[in-house]
Design a protein around this motif. Structure first.
Motif, PDB file in Angstrom:
ATOM      1  N   ILE A  20       0.839  -1.204   0.000  1.00 55.49           N
ATOM      2  CA  ILE A  20       0.000   0.000   0.000  1.00 55.49           C
ATOM      3  C   ILE A  20       0.870   1.249   0.000  1.00 55.49           C
ATOM      4  O   ILE A  20       0.619   2.201  -0.761  1.00 55.49           O
ATOM      5  CB  ILE A  20      -0.963  -0.023   1.200  1.00 55.49           C
ATOM      6  CG1 ILE A  20      -1.998  -1.133   1.011  1.00 55.49           C
ATOM      7  CG2 ILE A  20      -1.656   1.319   1.391  1.00 55.49           C
ATOM      8  CD1 ILE A  20      -2.842  -1.415   2.235  1.00 55.49           C
ATOM      9  N   PHE A  21       1.917   1.271   0.827  1.00 53.93           N
ATOM     10  CA  PHE A  21       2.807   2.425   0.883  1.00 53.93           C
ATOM     11  C   PHE A  21       3.496   2.654  -0.459  1.00 53.93           C
ATOM     12  O   PHE A  21       3.586   3.791  -0.934  1.00 53.93           O
ATOM     13  CB  PHE A  21       3.857   2.230   1.990  1.00 53.93           C
ATOM     14  CG  PHE A  21       4.893   3.298   2.014  1.00 53.93           C
ATOM     15  CD1 PHE A  21       4.590   4.558   2.520  1.00 53.93           C
ATOM     16  CD2 PHE A  21       6.167   3.064   1.523  1.00 53.93           C
ATOM     17  CE1 PHE A  21       5.543   5.557   2.538  1.00 53.93           C
ATOM     18  CE2 PHE A  21       7.130   4.051   1.534  1.00 53.93           C
ATOM     19  CZ  PHE A  21       6.816   5.306   2.041  1.00 53.93           C
ATOM     20  N   THR A  22       3.966   1.591  -1.084  1.00 56.59           N
ATOM     21  CA  THR A  22       4.663   1.722  -2.362  1.00 56.59           C
ATOM     22  C   THR A  22       3.710   2.184  -3.459  1.00 56.59           C
ATOM     23  O   THR A  22       4.078   3.004  -4.304  1.00 56.59           O
ATOM     24  CB  THR A  22       5.325   0.394  -2.751  1.00 56.59           C
ATOM     25  OG1 THR A  22       6.141  -0.036  -1.666  1.00 56.59           O
ATOM     26  CG2 THR A  22       6.171   0.542  -3.983  1.00 56.59           C
ATOM     27  N   LEU A  23       2.489   1.675  -3.466  1.00 55.56           N
ATOM     28  CA  LEU A  23       1.512   2.138  -4.450  1.00 55.56           C
ATOM     29  C   LEU A  23       1.183   3.624  -4.260  1.00 55.56           C
ATOM     30  O   LEU A  23       1.105   4.378  -5.237  1.00 55.56           O
ATOM     31  CB  LEU A  23       0.235   1.301  -4.373  1.00 55.56           C
ATOM     32  CG  LEU A  23       0.296  -0.061  -5.039  1.00 55.56           C
ATOM     33  CD1 LEU A  23      -0.955  -0.856  -4.719  1.00 55.56           C
ATOM     34  CD2 LEU A  23       0.476   0.087  -6.535  1.00 55.56           C
ATOM     35  N   ILE A  24       0.994   4.048  -3.011  1.00 57.42           N
ATOM     36  CA  ILE A  24       0.708   5.465  -2.746  1.00 57.42           C
ATOM     37  C   ILE A  24       1.897   6.324  -3.159  1.00 57.42           C
ATOM     38  O   ILE A  24       1.725   7.377  -3.782  1.00 57.42           O
ATOM     39  CB  ILE A  24       0.342   5.671  -1.260  1.00 57.42           C
ATOM     40  CG1 ILE A  24      -1.019   5.055  -0.975  1.00 57.42           C
ATOM     41  CG2 ILE A  24       0.348   7.148  -0.885  1.00 57.42           C
ATOM     42  CD1 ILE A  24      -1.387   5.017   0.491  1.00 57.42           C
ATOM     43  N   LEU A  25       3.106   5.874  -2.830  1.00 60.89           N
ATOM     44  CA  LEU A  25       4.313   6.613  -3.223  1.00 60.89           C
ATOM     45  C   LEU A  25       4.431   6.695  -4.742  1.00 60.89           C
ATOM     46  O   LEU A  25       4.695   7.771  -5.299  1.00 60.89           O
ATOM     47  CB  LEU A  25       5.549   5.927  -2.638  1.00 60.89           C
ATOM     48  CG  LEU A  25       6.894   6.540  -3.009  1.00 60.89           C
ATOM     49  CD1 LEU A  25       7.059   7.884  -2.319  1.00 60.89           C
ATOM     50  CD2 LEU A  25       8.016   5.604  -2.623  1.00 60.89           C
TER      51      LEU A  25
END
Length: 143
Positions: A20-25
């Motif tokens: 989730i963090f990587t997708l948001i980034l």
């Protein structure tokens, strides 16, 4: 059954958050590049360039994560840990030496050893999208 619960909890807590963090980034960087850096370019070209740069950044983070999991940056981490522990605790070092720091980091490094796959996998999604747009541009506009 206990091994399955342990594996599932580890997977959910570790990797779902990283995905989730990587997708948001990645999406945030993509939008920033598209609407700030490439706002003067034609729409399709701006998306293609933004996707390629986002791929490069996420791929670079994945490679750095891989190197970090093998202990490549432990000496830098030891330096910063000692600086901050001396500043906060006044003359009391948290680690005796770099070998002590490395030995304590081995457990964390083995826990996060395979987390670089998250960054590399999501970066490949951005690469595939960029290549699809590039192929569309190549055959539509004859570049």
């Amino acid at each position: 059954m206990e091994k399955f619960k342990y594996f599932f909890n580890k997977l959910v807590r570790n990797y779902i958050f990283k995905i989730i963090f990587t997708l948001i980034l990645g999406i945030g960087l993509l939008m920033l590049l598209r609407y700030v850096a490439f706002k003067e370019k034609a729409e399709i070209f701006a998306w293609c360039d933004s996707l390629f740069i986002t791929f490069g950044v996420l791929f670079g983070i994945g490679i750095l994560s891989l190197l970090s999991s093998f202990g490549a940056f432990d000496l830098i981490g030891y330096s910063f840990a000692n600086i901050f522990s001396v500043i906060i605790n006044k003359d009391k070092k948290k680690y005796v030496d770099a070998i002590d720091y490395r030995d304590k980091r081995v457990e964390k490094n083995t826990k996060t050893r395979w987390s670089f796959f998250v960054y590399l996998g999501i970066s490949l999604l951005f690469l595939i999208a960029a290549l699809a747009i590039y192929i569309y541009i190549r055959y539509t506009y004859n570049y």
